[in-house]
Design a protein around this motif. Structure first.
Motif, PDB file in Angstrom:
ATOM      1  N   ASP A 367      44.168  38.389  29.943  1.00 44.91           N
ATOM      2  CA  ASP A 367      42.907  38.944  30.425  1.00 44.91           C
ATOM      3  C   ASP A 367      41.765  37.942  30.311  1.00 44.91           C
ATOM      4  OD1 ASP A 367      44.481  41.044  30.616  1.00 44.91           O
ATOM      5  OD2 ASP A 367      43.304  42.406  29.356  1.00 44.91           O
ATOM      6  N   PRO A 373      41.328  40.818  39.026  1.00 47.11           N
ATOM      7  CA  PRO A 373      42.787  40.896  38.966  1.00 47.11           C
ATOM      8  C   PRO A 373      43.469  39.533  39.090  1.00 47.11           C
ATOM      9  CG  PRO A 373      42.012  41.518  41.141  1.00 47.11           C
ATOM     10  CD  PRO A 373      40.785  41.220  40.326  1.00 47.11           C
ATOM     11  N   LEU A 374      42.688  38.480  39.299  1.00 52.27           N
ATOM     12  CA  LEU A 374      43.304  37.169  39.529  1.00 52.27           C
ATOM     13  C   LEU A 374      43.108  36.235  38.347  1.00 52.27           C
ATOM     14  CD1 LEU A 374      42.383  36.412  43.241  1.00 52.27           C
ATOM     15  CD2 LEU A 374      44.466  37.418  42.329  1.00 52.27           C
ATOM     16  N   MET A 375      44.122  35.407  38.116  1.00 54.46           N
ATOM     17  CA  MET A 375      44.011  34.399  37.074  1.00 54.46           C
ATOM     18  C   MET A 375      43.067  33.297  37.554  1.00 54.46           C
ATOM     19  SD  MET A 375      46.004  35.525  34.713  1.00 54.46           S
ATOM     20  CE  MET A 375      46.015  34.130  33.611  1.00 54.46           C
ATOM     21  N   ASP A 376      42.386  32.686  36.618  1.00 50.99           N
ATOM     22  CA  ASP A 376      41.481  31.600  36.955  1.00 50.99           C
ATOM     23  C   ASP A 376      42.073  30.281  36.464  1.00 50.99           C
ATOM     24  OD1 ASP A 376      39.496  29.723  37.086  1.00 50.99           O
ATOM     25  OD2 ASP A 376      37.894  31.157  36.603  1.00 50.99           O
TER      26      ASP A 376
END
Lengths: 503, 332
Positions: A367, A373-376
């Motif tokens: 998280d 909802p997207l990974m960075d």
């Protein structure tokens, strides 16, 4: 204590002379000798990792010694495999259960030597009668046709001994035979062992339970760090002296300075119980302290830590964090509450070996590296790089697979993974197992720094010097119970060891 | 060790072009693309019909729905599982939509129900795996048989036809001259690839497949992830089945047979590991493209249709063998 062959007395049944055995990275046995008489119960004791099991595995043909000789009744032997050792007359009862649970008692006891008729058919009547005699000897009330899985754990353990006795063995090795037995069952076993001794068998008895050793054995040999420390007649020694021989070594390592007193309790554990692994555990873990958890293997320390971390279902008792009652039913919940757990087996439980350093470091709280909802990818990369730098993890790139790193660097990756969640409560289980001395010191310093910053650290370790060198307080467990909590300045290796073996 | 060599290359020793090439070749998709070009080149030489717009359209239309299934299969393989039921779920949804329209349901509600039937199979599989604890191979073998059984119960072996134009348009229409199914596949593949790389939810799938025990201790709800994986896979398979029925304006009981083989082959060729934790949607798509090109080449060169099954299965075995062998060498 190596005796000359000429002067060796004929009453020696088994003699081990200067045995050496190395495993990758560890000298498990160095110049160990052992003489066992006929008509003798000979105890072998030592801390975890002292080399007891390795020595027994060499005697029973599981491993071959690198150097050294073994004599049975004056003849040199080289057990090539367990079956060979068995045929030579050396029988072993392992700590772990080795019975086939879906077969009958009879089939298990006589697995090496099933009575047969012509054409190799099993002679059921003879098998039944012989098994019945065995069962009566061990006071197991069951028919020879009972399946092993229907027996109690203790009965299975006795069945294991019966299996070892099925041959007329000259040397019987019992490795922690009573760990699964009730007192009554232990008494039955001891009677049998004494009978065996009277009949001329040599019994080698390995146990952590010194009171049993003093009840049963004639002589005792102490191993420490893969070397023989000495052999004593039971009548000429006492428990304290043996404990000193087991642990008596200098603390050769430097540990970081201890913390200054302790703060408020962060984690409070009340009456924590899990049937079969630990019972009625009570303790407080304070802000800024390192609480060492000592005990022998099987004392229930790991199970307790896993239970606190929410990874074991069906645990009774209460856990308070900051004085508030909490329910921790999953590791996820524990992480949310500010807890981290560094597991005992990094390869099995800590790491994703086929994945990159980066993927491993961020794995315990995705998280934090996501936007919606997207990974960075930027956040992922910078976090991984931050820990690679901070812990000086030696890797060519944060995208290197963890599999390709050394053990110490792998351990640092696990440490990084669990620090990445910024825990307030850090549970570490054998944090320096199997890593090099340099990395070990780095991890010790890091744990102390974290404590100084206010993190509450619970450190399980089977290494007494580590426990004594690192802890502010030491909690000692024995067979699933807390035997006591010692302040660091009052603790000594002897004191911790006495509690750990339950005396 | 191969990795050491690569590391040295990364550190900048040797010519730059070699460093770049080594890096590119490390990405499975790039290597596959090169291989695809090679195969295309050979096929172009062997037959003049290969490099035509018409033939390209045939190839892509032929594998479009397989690509939708392969997206789900990739996710399943990444999670460390496998799904043998995709072909049967495909058929089940395809048959259900036809049957419902035949008995008078409006098209939109028939499609919705049929897709939900697909999802239902996925949830059943997921529950068998997570709650009951049956391993994925056996669980999906079971649902594979059951879904196919439902197909036969509904059709009694007969063809279901007589579907309205409004329904047929879904699978047969074109936008900008490109068949709808290709558009659909493109959207699903590109979205799937992006989400599998970037979505927080799907990232968990990699951890579960990489080391289940460690994933659990890292705070990942393993059962929820697995349930989701089988649900997505079955949902995509079911939706693909509905489109297939629309495309052919009829549904027959053996439809979708062998789709699991195609999908698994494509994923493994594309770099998905059968032991979990690795795989990309784009890789699987390229794998599918490779299979498609080979099939096309066999047809254009008049190789008997009976050989194609054998060759495709042989390619799967080869791809898996390659996967296992390279993995073993790395672990020593």
């Amino acid at each position: 204590m190596v005796q000359d062959r000429e002067t060796s007395s004929p009453e020696m049944n088994l003699e081990v002379e200067g045995v050496w055995k190395a495993f990758p990275g560890v000298q498990a046995l160095a110049d160990v000798s052992l003489q066992v008489r006929r008509n003798e119960v000979h105890a072998v004791v030592g801390e975890n990792g002292a080399g007891k099991s390795t020595l027994m595995n060499i005697l029973s043909g599981v491993y071959a010694a690198d150097r050294g000789r073994i004599f049975l009744e004056g003849q040199e032997i080289r057990p090539a495999n367990p079956k060979h050792a068995y045929n030579l007359g050396i029988s072993i009862v392992h700590q772990e259960n080795s019975l086939c649970s879906n077969m009958t008692i009879a089939e298990n006891i006589f697995v090496h030597d099933i009575p047969s008729r012509w054409a190799g058919l099993v002679d059921r009547r003879r098998l039944g009668a012989q098994t019945q005699a065995m069962l009566e000897m061990f006071k197991i009330r069951a028919s020879p046709e009972t399946l092993v899985r229907e027996l109690s754990v203790g009965q299975q353990q006795l069945g294991e001994v019966a299996k070892a006795l099925a041959c007329q063995c000259k040397v019987l090795i019992l490795d922690e035979p009573t760990s699964a037995l009730t007192d009554h069952e232990s008494a039955i076993l001891f009677d049998r062992v004494r009978q065996m001794r009277a009949q001329g068998t040599s019994v080698i008895y390995i146990s952590h339970r010194l009171h049993e050793v003093f009840r049963l054995a004639d002589r005792v040999t102490v191993l420490r760090d893969g070397r023989g420390v000495g052999t004593q007649h039971i009548s000429e020694t006492d428990v304290q002296a043996i404990v000193r021989m087991m642990v008596g070594r200098e603390i050769s390592q430097f540990y970081p300075d201890k913390g200054e007193g302790h703060g408020v309790p962060v984690l409070q554990v009340c009456h924590l119980t899990h049937e079969g692994s630990f019972e009625d555990i009570n303790f407080d873990l304070h802000r800024g302290e390192i609480l060492g958890v000592a005990g022998l293997i099987g004392a229930g320390r790991t199970a307790m830590a896993l239970a606190i971390f929410g990874a074991v279902p069906g645990v009774k008792g209460e856990i308070l964090i900051d004085g508030k009652l909490v329910t921790i039913d999953s590791p996820n919940k524990a992480i949310d509450l500010g807890m981290s757990y560094l597991p005992e087996n990094r390869r099995e439980e800590g790491l994703f070996l086929d994945m990159t350093v980066q993927a491993n470091i961020i794995s315990s709280h995705l998280d934090a590296f996501a936007t919606g909802p997207l990974m960075d990818p930027l956040k992922e990369r910078s976090e991984a790089q931050r820990f690679v730098d901070a812990l000086s993890i030696r890797t060519p790139s944060i995208l290197q697979k963890v599999l390709n790193l050394s053990g110490g660097n792998q351990q640092k990756v696990v440490v990084g993974k669990w620090l990445s969640t910024k825990p307030r409560i850090l549970l570490v289980d054998e944090p320096t197992r199997g890593i090099d001395v340099g990395t070990k010191a780095e991890i010790h310093n890091l744990l102390r720094e974290l404590a100084n910053e206010g993190v509450a650290v619970l450190m399980i370790s089977s290494e007494l010097p580590e426990i004594l060198g690192m802890s502010d307080r030491i909690l000692v467990m024995h067979e699933g119970r807390v035997m006591g909590v010692l302040p660091a300045d009052e603790a000594s290796e002897d004191a911790v060891m006495s509690l750990a073996i339950g005396s | 060790m191969a990795t050491e060599e690569m590391d040295r290359a990364e550190e900048g020793k040797g010519p730059v072009w070699r460093t770049v090439l080594t890096r590119v070749m490390r990405v499975r998709e790039a290597a596959l693309m090169l291989f695809l070009l090679l195969v295309s080149f050979v096929l172009t030489l062997s037959t003049p019909y290969f490099l035509t717009l018409q033939n390209m359209r045939v190839i892509l239309t032929g594998l479009a729905l397989d690509a939708v299934i392969a997206v789900g299969m990739t996710i399943t393989l990444v999670s460390g599982g496998i799904d043998l039921s995709v072909g049967s779920v495909f058929a089940c949804s395809g048959i259900v939509v036809a049957k419902l329209i035949n008995v008078g349901f409006p098209v939109w509600s028939a499609v919705l129900v049929a897709v939900l039937v697909g999802l239902g199979w996925g949830l059943l599989t997921g529950l068998l795996i997570t709650k009951v604890g049956i391993n994925p191979l056996i669980s999906t073998l079971g649902t594979m048989g059951m879904a196919r059984g439902v197909v036969y119960v509904i059709t009694s072996g007969r063809v279901l036809a007589g579907l309205p134009d409004s329904f047929q348009r879904v699978g047969q229409g074109r936008i900008l001259g490109v068949p709808n199914v290709i558009w659909m596949a493109a959207v699903v593949v590109l979205t799937g690839d992006f989400l599998l790389r970037r979505s927080r939810m799907l990232r968990q799938v990699f951890y579960v497949g990489g080391n289940e025990r460690a994933a659990r201790l890292s705070g990942i709800n393993i059962n929820r992830v697995k349930l989701g994986v089988y649900a997505i896979t079955a949902l995509l398979s079911g939706a693909a089945g509905v489109v297939e029925t629309s495309r052919f304006a009829s549904a027959i009981s053996p439809m979708g047979t062998g789709k699991e083989l195609t999908a698994i082959s494509a994923c493994v060729i594309g770099g998905a590991s059968l032991s979990g934790g690795e795989g990309t949607v784009l890789g699987a798509f390229f794998g599918l493209l490779l299979l498609g090109l080979i099939r096309d080449g066999l047809i254009l060169n008049d190789v008997s249709v009976y050989w194609q099954q054998l060759i495709q299965a042989a390619i799967l075995v080869l791809a898996v063998a390659f996967d296992v062998l390279t993995r073993r060498r790395r672990n020593v």
